[in-house]
Design a protein around this motif. Structure first.
Motif, PDB file in Angstrom:
ATOM      1  N   ARG A  54     -76.817 -56.963  20.983  1.00  0.00           N
ATOM      2  CA  ARG A  54     -76.427 -55.555  20.975  1.00  0.00           C
ATOM      3  C   ARG A  54     -76.177 -55.104  19.532  1.00  0.00           C
ATOM      4  N   ASP A  55     -76.229 -53.827  19.311  1.00  0.00           N
ATOM      5  CA  ASP A  55     -75.770 -53.275  18.049  1.00  0.00           C
ATOM      6  C   ASP A  55     -74.247 -53.211  18.058  1.00  0.00           C
ATOM      7  N   PHE A  56     -73.665 -53.320  16.888  1.00  0.00           N
ATOM      8  CA  PHE A  56     -72.203 -53.324  16.739  1.00  0.00           C
ATOM      9  C   PHE A  56     -71.734 -52.052  16.054  1.00  0.00           C
ATOM     10  N   PHE A  57     -70.613 -51.501  16.540  1.00  0.00           N
ATOM     11  CA  PHE A  57     -69.931 -50.421  15.843  1.00  0.00           C
ATOM     12  C   PHE A  57     -68.556 -50.928  15.443  1.00  0.00           C
ATOM     13  N   ILE A  58     -68.317 -50.976  14.153  1.00  0.00           N
ATOM     14  CA  ILE A  58     -67.033 -51.416  13.607  1.00  0.00           C
ATOM     15  C   ILE A  58     -66.299 -50.205  13.064  1.00  0.00           C
ATOM     16  N   ILE A  59     -65.084 -49.995  13.526  1.00  0.00           N
ATOM     17  CA  ILE A  59     -64.284 -48.871  13.043  1.00  0.00           C
ATOM     18  C   ILE A  59     -63.303 -49.400  12.008  1.00  0.00           C
ATOM     19  N   SER A  60     -63.639 -49.170  10.752  1.00  0.00           N
ATOM     20  CA  SER A  60     -62.793 -49.652   9.662  1.00  0.00           C
ATOM     21  C   SER A  60     -61.622 -48.707   9.423  1.00  0.00           C
ATOM     22  N   LYS A  61     -61.887 -47.404   9.501  1.00  0.00           N
ATOM     23  CA  LYS A  61     -60.791 -46.434   9.352  1.00  0.00           C
ATOM     24  C   LYS A  61     -60.079 -46.341  10.704  1.00  0.00           C
ATOM     25  N   GLY A  62     -59.220 -47.311  10.943  1.00  0.00           N
ATOM     26  CA  GLY A  62     -58.604 -47.476  12.259  1.00  0.00           C
ATOM     27  C   GLY A  62     -57.768 -46.307  12.711  1.00  0.00           C
ATOM     28  N   ILE A 124     -70.502 -60.114  10.278  1.00  0.00           N
ATOM     29  CA  ILE A 124     -71.329 -60.091  11.498  1.00  0.00           C
ATOM     30  C   ILE A 124     -72.805 -59.956  11.127  1.00  0.00           C
ATOM     31  N   ALA A 125     -73.097 -59.052  10.192  1.00  0.00           N
ATOM     32  CA  ALA A 125     -74.485 -58.843   9.780  1.00  0.00           C
ATOM     33  C   ALA A 125     -75.082 -60.115   9.176  1.00  0.00           C
ATOM     34  N   HIS A 126     -74.290 -60.818   8.378  1.00  0.00           N
ATOM     35  CA  HIS A 126     -74.778 -62.065   7.770  1.00  0.00           C
ATOM     36  C   HIS A 126     -75.053 -63.118   8.846  1.00  0.00           C
ATOM     37  N   ALA A 127     -74.145 -63.255   9.805  1.00  0.00           N
ATOM     38  CA  ALA A 127     -74.348 -64.215  10.900  1.00  0.00           C
ATOM     39  C   ALA A 127     -75.589 -63.864  11.702  1.00  0.00           C
ATOM     40  N   ASN A 128     -75.788 -62.570  11.950  1.00  0.00           N
ATOM     41  CA  ASN A 128     -76.962 -62.145  12.716  1.00  0.00           C
ATOM     42  C   ASN A 128     -78.261 -62.387  11.956  1.00  0.00           C
ATOM     43  N   LYS A 129     -78.211 -62.273  10.648  1.00  0.00           N
ATOM     44  CA  LYS A 129     -79.390 -62.611   9.841  1.00  0.00           C
ATOM     45  C   LYS A 129     -79.747 -64.094   9.995  1.00  0.00           C
ATOM     46  N   PRO A 134     -81.987 -59.245  16.219  1.00  0.00           N
ATOM     47  CA  PRO A 134     -82.404 -57.879  15.882  1.00  0.00           C
ATOM     48  C   PRO A 134     -81.236 -56.893  15.784  1.00  0.00           C
ATOM     49  N   SER A 135     -80.041 -57.365  16.032  1.00  0.00           N
ATOM     50  CA  SER A 135     -78.855 -56.514  16.056  1.00  0.00           C
ATOM     51  C   SER A 135     -78.629 -55.792  14.723  1.00  0.00           C
ATOM     52  N   LYS A 136     -78.178 -54.542  14.813  1.00  0.00           N
ATOM     53  CA  LYS A 136     -77.755 -53.769  13.652  1.00  0.00           C
ATOM     54  C   LYS A 136     -76.238 -53.581  13.709  1.00  0.00           C
ATOM     55  N   ASN A 165     -79.520 -55.150   7.687  1.00  0.00           N
ATOM     56  CA  ASN A 165     -79.105 -54.900   9.070  1.00  0.00           C
ATOM     57  C   ASN A 165     -77.709 -54.311   9.158  1.00  0.00           C
ATOM     58  N   VAL A 166     -77.130 -53.942   8.026  1.00  0.00           N
ATOM     59  CA  VAL A 166     -75.800 -53.329   8.040  1.00  0.00           C
ATOM     60  C   VAL A 166     -75.896 -51.927   7.455  1.00  0.00           C
ATOM     61  N   CYS A 167     -75.205 -50.983   8.101  1.00  0.00           N
ATOM     62  CA  CYS A 167     -75.159 -49.592   7.637  1.00  0.00           C
ATOM     63  C   CYS A 167     -73.701 -49.177   7.446  1.00  0.00           C
ATOM     64  N   LEU A 168     -73.341 -48.925   6.215  1.00  0.00           N
ATOM     65  CA  LEU A 168     -72.028 -48.418   5.854  1.00  0.00           C
ATOM     66  C   LEU A 168     -72.043 -46.903   5.998  1.00  0.00           C
ATOM     67  N   ILE A 169     -71.118 -46.374   6.785  1.00  0.00           N
ATOM     68  CA  ILE A 169     -71.000 -44.922   6.965  1.00  0.00           C
ATOM     69  C   ILE A 169     -69.673 -44.481   6.365  1.00  0.00           C
ATOM     70  N   ILE A 170     -69.745 -43.601   5.402  1.00  0.00           N
ATOM     71  CA  ILE A 170     -68.527 -43.099   4.757  1.00  0.00           C
ATOM     72  C   ILE A 170     -68.203 -41.717   5.310  1.00  0.00           C
ATOM     73  N   ASP A 171     -67.049 -41.606   5.941  1.00  0.00           N
ATOM     74  CA  ASP A 171     -66.554 -40.303   6.391  1.00  0.00           C
ATOM     75  C   ASP A 171     -65.967 -39.616   5.155  1.00  0.00           C
TER      76      ASP A 171
END
Length: 264
Positions: A54-62, A124-129, A134-136, A165-171
């Motif tokens: 699956r694709d992962f969504f990580i919420i850093s700004k908790g 997570i991205a490194h482990a998936n590599k 195919p997870s993002k 395979n990692v996308c950083l999203i900055i709010d």
């Protein structure tokens, strides 16, 4: 503003009222980002919530956890009234900051201390590599988190390991602007080896277009999406008054804010 955007914001208001906690300005600034990822972009569903690929969504700004719960409610992972009856109570799994240990699917990380979500996502991205999955991995961070050294260390690692395979999203809602001058985020991230995209963080069509492009790019470079947003977007009161950075509505305020969202 699309109807789903209003529904999500009203649910966030309701949950904040029920638990009498919440950083609603931050929640409203990133709500459209989170919905677009789950609705249009990620390989994720309730049925796939525990799949290895699956694709992962990580919420850093908790502090924006109340933006995630309504999205998962609308996707069928949780029930609104069940969440509302428990949220913020002692031993509840619906914490005001995500708690991975209390869920089997749906929540991917523990949140709280800022600057931890990006290192977690990069791991997570490194482990998936390594596993050739195919997870993002999509990770939502606040602009203020870049005052933390762990963020830049993670950027170096992601670039060094070619984690495309990692996308950083900055709010990018300028929370950091009151503290320090960060300069040009895009140029900084490009210098760290990222492909960088700018987008209006409240335009779901533009968000979908950018994230679709990002998801297809396998060029050995991590991705960064700088989403320009407004704190409290969707409510004039919350946009105009910074007291809503950390404040929960009482019954009267809930009615006023809900009406504002409806009329926005």
């Amino acid at each position: 503003m699309q109807m789903i955007s209003k529904t999500l914001r009203k649910e966030a208001l309701y949950l904040s009222h029920k638990c009498q906690d919440g950083n609603l300005q931050s929640v409203f600034s990133c709500m459209d980002i989170v919905w677009t990822l789950y609705d249009k972009i990620m390989n994720w569903s309730v049925e796939k919530a525990m799949d290895d690929d699956r694709d992962f969504f990580i919420i850093s700004k908790g502090q924006a956890t109340l933006a995630l719960y309504p999205v998962l409610i609308e996707k069928g992972m949780f029930d609104l009234e069940n969440v509302a009856s428990e949220i913020g109570t002692f031993h509840s799994r619906y914490c005001i900051q995500t708690d991975l240990t209390k869920f089997q699917g749906g929540i991917e990380n523990n949140a709280g201390s800022l600057g931890h979500g990006l290192p977690f996502a990069v791991g997570i991205a490194h482990a998936n590599k390594i596993k050739k999955s195919p997870s993002k991995v999509f990770v939502l961070c606040g602009d203020g988190e870049f005052c933390e050294g762990t963020m830049w260390e993670s950027c170096i690692f992601a670039s060094t390991k070619k984690l495309d395979n990692v996308c950083l999203i900055i709010d990018a809602n300028d929370s950091v602007g009151a503290m320090v001058e960060m300069g040009d985020f895009a140029e900084k991230l490009k210098a760290f080896g990222f492909d960088v995209f700018d987008v209006n963080g409240h335009d779901m069509s533009a968000l979908e277009k950018v994230f679709t492009t990002v998801r297809k790019m396998d060029n050995g470079k991590p991705k960064a999406v700088i989403a320009h947003t407004v704190r409290g977007y969707g409510s004039k009161t919350m946009t105009d008054h910074d007291i809503w950075f950390h404040k929960a509505p009482n019954a009267e305020e809930l009615e006023v804010l809900t009406k504002e969202v409806d009329e926005f």
